[in-house]
Scaffold this motif. Structure first.
Motif, short mmCIF file in Angstrom:
data_model
loop_
_atom_site.label_atom_id
_atom_site.label_comp_id
_atom_site.label_asym_id
_atom_site.label_seq_id
_atom_site.Cartn_x
_atom_site.Cartn_y
_atom_site.Cartn_z
N ILE A 1 7.73 12.89 9.16
CA ILE A 1 8.30 13.46 10.41
C ILE A 1 7.79 12.48 11.77
O ILE A 1 6.38 12.52 11.82
CB ILE A 1 8.20 15.00 10.83
CG1 ILE A 1 8.47 15.65 9.66
CG2 ILE A 1 9.02 15.32 11.89
CD1 ILE A 1 8.35 17.21 9.66
N TYR A 2 8.59 11.90 12.37
CA TYR A 2 8.19 11.12 13.68
C TYR A 2 8.37 12.04 14.65
O TYR A 2 8.88 13.13 15.00
CB TYR A 2 9.25 10.15 13.88
CG TYR A 2 9.12 8.96 12.98
CD1 TYR A 2 8.32 7.75 13.34
CD2 TYR A 2 9.99 8.67 11.62
CE1 TYR A 2 7.98 6.75 12.78
CE2 TYR A 2 9.47 7.73 10.99
CZ TYR A 2 8.89 6.59 11.28
OH TYR A 2 8.79 5.63 10.65
N LEU A 3 7.32 11.80 15.82
CA LEU A 3 7.53 12.25 17.04
C LEU A 3 8.70 11.70 17.94
O LEU A 3 8.39 10.61 18.64
CB LEU A 3 6.22 11.76 17.88
CG LEU A 3 5.71 12.29 19.26
CD1 LEU A 3 6.02 13.65 19.68
CD2 LEU A 3 4.42 11.87 20.10
N LEU B 1 5.94 10.09 3.74
CA LEU B 1 7.41 9.59 3.14
C LEU B 1 8.38 10.17 3.73
O LEU B 1 8.50 11.46 3.90
CB LEU B 1 7.47 9.55 1.60
CG LEU B 1 6.53 8.58 0.94
CD1 LEU B 1 6.28 8.82 -0.78
CD2 LEU B 1 6.67 7.09 1.05
N TYR B 2 9.48 9.45 4.22
CA TYR B 2 10.83 10.14 4.55
C TYR B 2 12.03 9.47 3.77
O TYR B 2 11.91 8.41 3.16
CB TYR B 2 11.18 10.15 6.06
CG TYR B 2 11.07 8.89 6.67
CD1 TYR B 2 12.47 8.28 6.97
CD2 TYR B 2 9.96 8.33 6.96
CE1 TYR B 2 12.34 7.12 7.62
CE2 TYR B 2 10.03 6.99 7.61
CZ TYR B 2 11.33 6.52 7.95
OH TYR B 2 11.40 5.25 8.60
N PRO B 3 13.29 10.01 3.60
CA PRO B 3 14.20 9.63 2.79
C PRO B 3 14.58 8.17 3.19
O PRO B 3 14.87 7.83 4.31
CB PRO B 3 15.39 10.46 2.91
CG PRO B 3 14.80 12.08 3.30
CD PRO B 3 13.54 11.38 4.22
N GLY B 4 14.72 7.20 2.18
CA GLY B 4 15.13 5.98 2.39
C GLY B 4 14.45 4.78 2.48
O GLY B 4 14.75 3.70 2.71
N ARG B 5 12.88 5.35 2.82
CA ARG B 5 12.10 4.17 3.00
C ARG B 5 10.95 4.32 2.23
O ARG B 5 10.75 5.32 1.86
CB ARG B 5 11.91 4.20 4.67
CG ARG B 5 12.58 3.90 5.83
CD ARG B 5 13.11 2.59 5.52
NE ARG B 5 12.31 1.50 5.32
CZ ARG B 5 11.50 0.70 6.24
NH1 ARG B 5 11.45 1.35 7.59
NH2 ARG B 5 10.73 -0.26 5.84
N THR B 6 10.32 3.13 2.20
CA THR B 6 8.86 3.08 1.37
C THR B 6 7.95 3.50 2.51
O THR B 6 8.36 3.79 3.78
CB THR B 6 8.47 1.92 0.58
OG1 THR B 6 7.19 2.09 -0.13
CG2 THR B 6 8.49 0.80 1.95
N ARG B 7 6.41 3.63 2.06
CA ARG B 7 5.26 4.04 3.16
C ARG B 7 5.24 2.83 4.01
O ARG B 7 5.10 1.70 3.84
CB ARG B 7 4.20 4.26 2.29
CG ARG B 7 3.41 5.26 2.96
CD ARG B 7 2.12 5.57 2.17
NE ARG B 7 2.32 6.30 0.78
CZ ARG B 7 2.52 7.30 0.74
NH1 ARG B 7 2.57 8.41 1.79
NH2 ARG B 7 2.88 7.89 -0.41
N HIS B 8 5.22 3.13 5.40
CA HIS B 8 5.03 2.07 6.32
C HIS B 8 4.58 2.62 7.65
O HIS B 8 4.95 3.67 7.98
CB HIS B 8 6.75 1.21 6.58
CG HIS B 8 7.41 2.06 7.14
ND1 HIS B 8 8.30 3.03 6.31
CD2 HIS B 8 7.95 2.30 8.21
CE1 HIS B 8 9.10 3.61 7.16
NE2 HIS B 8 8.91 3.42 8.47
N ILE B 9 3.97 1.69 8.28
CA ILE B 9 3.70 2.18 9.92
C ILE B 9 4.14 1.00 10.65
O ILE B 9 4.42 -0.42 10.45
CB ILE B 9 2.04 1.89 10.04
CG1 ILE B 9 1.38 3.20 9.06
CG2 ILE B 9 1.68 1.91 11.50
CD1 ILE B 9 -0.14 2.92 9.27
N HIS B 10 4.93 1.45 11.83
CA HIS B 10 5.55 0.46 12.86
C HIS B 10 4.34 -0.14 13.65
O HIS B 10 3.66 0.62 14.05
CB HIS B 10 6.59 1.33 13.65
CG HIS B 10 7.94 1.62 12.71
ND1 HIS B 10 8.83 0.80 12.52
CD2 HIS B 10 7.99 2.81 11.96
CE1 HIS B 10 9.80 1.40 11.80
NE2 HIS B 10 9.22 2.92 11.40
N LEU B 11 4.51 -1.28 13.99
CA LEU B 11 3.46 -2.07 14.90
C LEU B 11 4.09 -3.18 15.69
O LEU B 11 5.14 -3.72 15.39
CB LEU B 11 2.38 -2.75 13.74
CG LEU B 11 1.34 -3.40 14.36
CD1 LEU B 11 0.06 -3.38 13.53
CD2 LEU B 11 1.76 -4.81 14.77
FE LIG Z 1 9.82 4.10 10.18
#
Ligand SMILES: [Fe+2]
Length: 219
Positions: A110-112, A149-159
């Protein structure tokens, strides 16, 4: 405005500095850096889309320790992840003072961000967004968690990273090796092998969690 620095913030700053000092020899010994002259050309880190979840409002606590949120009694849930690396220019020189931001999902994915339908269930002990400034050798460090994890994506961090002088900002995403969803990820699978390698962190065990090494080369 950020609230006044707390004792916890000061202690964390010292901890992060100590981690950087400890990481120094290891960074110098890393294969990617060993033997590379300061002026060596390096391929620019590939850019990736920003995505919809960059914070609409920067949180009051936006420091480099995402495991603790000012005013929250409990630390973040999840596997602690120490994300660190060096920010360089394309000529191989370090970029002291470079600004680095990360934003990512909590342990439940879940994102802020008000656009996340599960916002009400997010972990209040996880900061979700953080900023770091590279030291004199271009090194940056965050304390965060392995993103959920969330639907539709692999594990990642935005930078996002930017030189101290401004301009030349890079927005990208950090990936993790050996993730079951990597092969099916729409953004990761379209990358050439060298680009994919450049965006995949070097993950090793660390005390109490994982260390993820991720070097950044700006234009
Ligand atoms: Fe993302």
């Amino acid at each position: 405005m950020r609230p006044a620095t707390t004792g916890n913030d000061a202690a964390m700053t010292i901890l992060l500095r100590r981690r950087l000092i400890l990481a120094g020899p290891a960074l110098l010994a890393a294969p990617a850096l060993a033997g590379r002259p300061a002026a060596a050309q390096a391929p620019r880190t590939p850019a990736q889309m920003e995505g919809p979840y960059y914070p609409r409002a920067i949180p009051d606590d936006a420091d480099a320790d995402l495991l603790r949120v000012a005013g929250q009694p409990a630390p973040a849930r999840g596997v602690p992840l120490f994300l660190e690396g060096v920010v360089r220019a394309a000529d191989g020189s370090a970029l002291p003072g470079a600004r680095v931001e990360i934003w990512q999902a909590d342990d439940q994915g879940i994102y802020l961000h008000p656009g996340d339908a599960r916002l009400a269930q997010r972990d209040p002990g996880f900061q979700g967004f953080g900023r770091a400034v590279a030291d004199g050798a271009g090194r940056y460090a965050f304390r965060t968690i392995r993103p959920g994890l969330y639907p539709g994506r692999t594990r990642h961090i935005h930078l996002r990273a930017q030189p101290a002088a401004g301009g030349g900002a890079l927005t990208t995403q950090v990936y993790f090796p050996d993730e079951p969803r990597n092969e099916g990820d729409m953004l990761l699978r379209r990358l050439a092998p060298d680009q994919r390698a450049a965006l995949t962190a070097r993950v090793t065990p660390a005390d109490g969690g994982l260390r993820a090494g991720f070097d950044i080369v700006l234009a």
